[in-house]
Design a protein around this motif. Sequence first.
Motif, PDB file in Angstrom:
ATOM      1  N   GLN A 118      23.205 -33.898   5.247  1.00  0.00           N
ATOM      2  CA  GLN A 118      22.698 -32.549   4.985  1.00  0.00           C
ATOM      3  C   GLN A 118      21.983 -32.486   3.638  1.00  0.00           C
ATOM      4  OE1 GLN A 118      22.891 -30.156   7.420  1.00  0.00           O
ATOM      5  NE2 GLN A 118      23.740 -31.907   8.571  1.00  0.00           N
ATOM      6  N   ASN A 119      22.409 -33.338   2.717  1.00  0.00           N
ATOM      7  CA  ASN A 119      21.760 -33.431   1.404  1.00  0.00           C
ATOM      8  C   ASN A 119      21.783 -34.897   0.998  1.00  0.00           C
ATOM      9  OD1 ASN A 119      20.699 -33.107  -1.131  1.00  0.00           O
ATOM     10  ND2 ASN A 119      22.279 -31.703  -1.867  1.00  0.00           N
ATOM     11  N   PRO A 120      20.907 -35.706   1.582  1.00  0.00           N
ATOM     12  CA  PRO A 120      20.991 -37.170   1.449  1.00  0.00           C
ATOM     13  C   PRO A 120      20.812 -37.705   0.034  1.00  0.00           C
ATOM     14  CG  PRO A 120      18.926 -36.503   2.498  1.00  0.00           C
ATOM     15  CD  PRO A 120      19.781 -35.285   2.412  1.00  0.00           C
ATOM     16  N   ASP A 121      20.238 -36.917  -0.856  1.00  0.00           N
ATOM     17  CA  ASP A 121      20.039 -37.369  -2.241  1.00  0.00           C
ATOM     18  C   ASP A 121      21.163 -36.919  -3.164  1.00  0.00           C
ATOM     19  OD1 ASP A 121      17.537 -38.643  -1.728  1.00  0.00           O
ATOM     20  OD2 ASP A 121      16.588 -36.665  -1.694  1.00  0.00           O
ATOM     21  N   ASN A 122      22.178 -36.304  -2.604  1.00  0.00           N
ATOM     22  CA  ASN A 122      23.262 -35.782  -3.422  1.00  0.00           C
ATOM     23  C   ASN A 122      24.148 -36.901  -3.975  1.00  0.00           C
ATOM     24  OD1 ASN A 122      24.935 -33.448  -4.375  1.00  0.00           O
ATOM     25  ND2 ASN A 122      26.461 -34.428  -3.058  1.00  0.00           N
ATOM     26  N   HIS A 123      24.481 -37.877  -3.137  1.00  0.00           N
ATOM     27  CA  HIS A 123      25.321 -38.995  -3.578  1.00  0.00           C
ATOM     28  C   HIS A 123      24.440 -40.167  -4.005  1.00  0.00           C
ATOM     29  CE1 HIS A 123      24.385 -40.091   0.571  1.00  0.00           C
ATOM     30  NE2 HIS A 123      24.724 -41.342   0.278  1.00  0.00           N
ATOM     31  N   GLU A 124      25.024 -41.061  -4.796  1.00  0.00           N
ATOM     32  CA  GLU A 124      24.249 -42.215  -5.263  1.00  0.00           C
ATOM     33  C   GLU A 124      24.228 -43.336  -4.223  1.00  0.00           C
ATOM     34  OE1 GLU A 124      23.814 -45.156  -9.179  1.00  0.00           O
ATOM     35  OE2 GLU A 124      25.516 -43.780  -9.021  1.00  0.00           O
ATOM     36  N   TYR A 125      25.391 -43.641  -3.653  1.00  0.00           N
ATOM     37  CA  TYR A 125      25.443 -44.705  -2.648  1.00  0.00           C
ATOM     38  C   TYR A 125      26.711 -44.550  -1.819  1.00  0.00           C
ATOM     39  CZ  TYR A 125      23.189 -48.973  -1.083  1.00  0.00           C
ATOM     40  OH  TYR A 125      22.451 -49.882  -0.364  1.00  0.00           O
ATOM     41  N   LEU A 126      26.650 -45.060  -0.576  1.00  0.00           N
ATOM     42  CA  LEU A 126      27.812 -45.025   0.315  1.00  0.00           C
ATOM     43  C   LEU A 126      28.094 -46.432   0.817  1.00  0.00           C
ATOM     44  CD1 LEU A 126      29.965 -43.685   2.123  1.00  0.00           C
ATOM     45  CD2 LEU A 126      28.157 -43.317   3.842  1.00  0.00           C
ATOM     46  N   LEU A 127      29.300 -46.937   0.490  1.00  0.00           N
ATOM     47  CA  LEU A 127      29.768 -48.225   1.006  1.00  0.00           C
ATOM     48  C   LEU A 127      30.866 -47.951   2.025  1.00  0.00           C
ATOM     49  CD1 LEU A 127      30.378 -51.246   1.183  1.00  0.00           C
ATOM     50  CD2 LEU A 127      31.658 -51.051  -0.959  1.00  0.00           C
ATOM     51  N   VAL A 128      30.634 -48.375   3.271  1.00  0.00           N
ATOM     52  CA  VAL A 128      31.615 -48.214   4.338  1.00  0.00           C
ATOM     53  C   VAL A 128      32.192 -49.589   4.640  1.00  0.00           C
ATOM     54  CG1 VAL A 128      32.041 -47.415   6.689  1.00  0.00           C
ATOM     55  CG2 VAL A 128      30.321 -46.261   5.266  1.00  0.00           C
ATOM     56  N   ASP A 129      33.364 -49.852   4.095  1.00  0.00           N
ATOM     57  CA  ASP A 129      34.003 -51.157   4.292  1.00  0.00           C
ATOM     58  C   ASP A 129      34.961 -51.082   5.484  1.00  0.00           C
ATOM     59  OD1 ASP A 129      34.695 -53.810   3.860  1.00  0.00           O
ATOM     60  OD2 ASP A 129      36.273 -53.311   2.424  1.00  0.00           O
ATOM     61  N   VAL A 130      34.370 -50.931   6.668  1.00  0.00           N
ATOM     62  CA  VAL A 130      35.119 -50.819   7.922  1.00  0.00           C
ATOM     63  C   VAL A 130      34.522 -51.797   8.924  1.00  0.00           C
ATOM     64  CG1 VAL A 130      35.769 -49.299   9.842  1.00  0.00           C
ATOM     65  CG2 VAL A 130      35.678 -48.389   7.509  1.00  0.00           C
ATOM     66  N   ARG A 131      35.380 -52.448   9.700  1.00  0.00           N
ATOM     67  CA  ARG A 131      34.912 -53.404  10.701  1.00  0.00           C
ATOM     68  C   ARG A 131      34.700 -52.695  12.044  1.00  0.00           C
ATOM     69  NH1 ARG A 131      37.749 -59.224   9.545  1.00  0.00           N
ATOM     70  NH2 ARG A 131      37.965 -59.021   7.298  1.00  0.00           N
ATOM     71  N   PHE A 132      33.453 -52.605  12.458  1.00  0.00           N
ATOM     72  CA  PHE A 132      33.129 -51.997  13.743  1.00  0.00           C
ATOM     73  C   PHE A 132      32.933 -53.107  14.777  1.00  0.00           C
ATOM     74  CE2 PHE A 132      31.234 -48.787  10.702  1.00  0.00           C
ATOM     75  CZ  PHE A 132      32.262 -47.865  10.866  1.00  0.00           C
ATOM     76  N   TYR A 133      34.025 -53.684  15.206  1.00  0.00           N
ATOM     77  CA  TYR A 133      33.954 -54.823  16.121  1.00  0.00           C
ATOM     78  C   TYR A 133      34.311 -54.463  17.568  1.00  0.00           C
ATOM     79  CZ  TYR A 133      33.451 -57.946  12.127  1.00  0.00           C
ATOM     80  OH  TYR A 133      32.982 -58.586  11.009  1.00  0.00           O
ATOM     81  N   ASP A 134      35.062 -53.382  17.764  1.00  0.00           N
ATOM     82  CA  ASP A 134      35.445 -52.959  19.106  1.00  0.00           C
ATOM     83  C   ASP A 134      34.614 -51.747  19.522  1.00  0.00           C
ATOM     84  OD1 ASP A 134      37.826 -54.711  19.801  1.00  0.00           O
ATOM     85  OD2 ASP A 134      38.477 -53.887  17.858  1.00  0.00           O
ATOM     86  N   LYS A 135      34.102 -51.813  20.715  1.00  0.00           N
ATOM     87  CA  LYS A 135      33.254 -50.728  21.199  1.00  0.00           C
ATOM     88  C   LYS A 135      34.058 -49.456  21.429  1.00  0.00           C
ATOM     89  CE  LYS A 135      29.875 -53.747  23.462  1.00  0.00           C
ATOM     90  NZ  LYS A 135      29.226 -54.104  24.757  1.00  0.00           N
ATOM     91  N   SER A 136      33.372 -48.336  21.233  1.00  0.00           N
ATOM     92  CA  SER A 136      33.990 -47.033  21.425  1.00  0.00           C
ATOM     93  C   SER A 136      32.982 -46.112  22.099  1.00  0.00           C
ATOM     94  CB  SER A 136      34.437 -46.456  20.075  1.00  0.00           C
ATOM     95  OG  SER A 136      34.722 -45.089  20.175  1.00  0.00           O
ATOM     96  N   GLU A 137      33.479 -45.113  22.801  1.00  0.00           N
ATOM     97  CA  GLU A 137      32.600 -44.152  23.458  1.00  0.00           C
ATOM     98  C   GLU A 137      31.884 -43.256  22.452  1.00  0.00           C
ATOM     99  OE1 GLU A 137      36.119 -40.840  24.342  1.00  0.00           O
ATOM    100  OE2 GLU A 137      35.237 -41.977  26.001  1.00  0.00           O
ATOM    101  N   ASP A 138      32.318 -43.316  21.200  1.00  0.00           N
ATOM    102  CA  ASP A 138      31.684 -42.490  20.154  1.00  0.00           C
ATOM    103  C   ASP A 138      30.664 -43.265  19.329  1.00  0.00           C
ATOM    104  OD1 ASP A 138      33.393 -40.218  20.726  1.00  0.00           O
ATOM    105  OD2 ASP A 138      35.007 -41.353  19.757  1.00  0.00           O
ATOM    106  N   ASP A 139      30.370 -44.500  19.736  1.00  0.00           N
ATOM    107  CA  ASP A 139      29.482 -45.343  18.932  1.00  0.00           C
ATOM    108  C   ASP A 139      28.065 -44.788  18.827  1.00  0.00           C
ATOM    109  OD1 ASP A 139      31.504 -47.080  18.423  1.00  0.00           O
ATOM    110  OD2 ASP A 139      30.891 -48.603  19.885  1.00  0.00           O
TER     111      ASP A 139
END
Length: 428
Positions: A118-139
């Motif tokens: 909604q405000n992409p310049d508001n934060h400096e950076y986003l690190l998502v340290d999550v393993r997306f290895y299993d498929k999901s219906e929400d992918d």
Amino acid sequence: MSKPKKKTDRLIFRMQNNSVLMWCVSMFHALLMMFGLMYYMSLVYVMPDEILLIETLSMVKNALLGVEDKPSKDRFLFVNCSWEKGLTAKRDTNDFVIGNVDITNRKSITKFVNQLNQNPDNHEYLLVDVRFYDKSEDDSLMQAAFAQSKNTIVSYHKGADGKPHYPVVDVPIGLSDLQVQELNHEETFVLKYHIIQSDSLKSTPLLMAENMYGEKIEKGFLFNKFRGNYMLDSYILDYLIRPYDIFVSNEYMYMQMHELINMPPFLIEDYTKDRIIVLGDFEDHDIHKTIYGFLPGPLILTNAFITLEKGYNKITLGFFIFIFICFTYISHKALTFQDLVTKFMQKFFNSDHFLMELLQDSLFYLVFFGIMSVISYFFFNIHLTVLILSFYMYGVEQGLLFYKGYIEEKSKGKSKITEKVTEEHPHD
């Protein structure tokens, strides 16, 4: 055949008596040791004694003396998603469903990323340290959210075969593998970090720094260059942000994912403003042993980024001059047995004094290289793994001493034979 060998033996002794020549040989040997040190520092393995020294130095400098430049308290927002779980179908290699497996809730991540969008310049950076290895219906919804995000990176890792194991969704990715050393069959240890792995795979902290500063790392013959500085690709992490700063003193903002995504949008925007957001598992499985105890993986990646950003892995001309002088001196001692310290001690103590014996013992080299490590860390912010060289230098010195003693005994034996022959045949 024996005469050339005798001349060679005498040549060795004459070289040791030639001060200028031996200093030149020592400097050449120092250069070889420097190349060897750079190679050894690039390896994951470190001697247990070196780990103990590194732990002690880090705690003295950072914990006791407080000589550390911590990042601003408003620079980071740590978000724990350990307990933000969902279920998805678990499939075998033939793509048959064999049950269910718990995964990080994709809906929660999608909701958070959409809020940031909604405000992409508001934060400096986003690190998502999550393993997306299993498929999901929400992918599909999550992938659409990441496609619109800015300044975002998602972790991926290498598989057991050493090849990259990419997420099942199309997202901006960075390699977040941690090099671990086995202490025993049940325990591993994270000490060094490689900013480029498998020769060409850029790590997540490096990609973050490249994107944030608009610069690319320049690969060189011996050292890579980044932001105008030559860098060590493999370096020992100096943890400026530790679990105590997050969980005890609350120096840095730490929140649960469920708590954050259920806040009003204006509060989320306020909490994330101008911050580097680190989202991952801080409390459950992704925990690793380090020199400061057990740290969560996302926090290790954060400290690797901080070290790179502050240039703690940069190498300077002063650092190389320091290494070269130390290696030249210790090489001269081992090759000649007539170093400045030994000469000084000989003026005050007999040759059989225990201090003189200590100068020819491996402990002297351990102390020397230990002091060298202390100076390097306090003045150049670089942990040196040089204690292993003490055994090498001691071996060189003892080998030369043994060889010298062997030649002298051999010469004495020949002299006795000559004297005996002269006595038996005085007129020959």
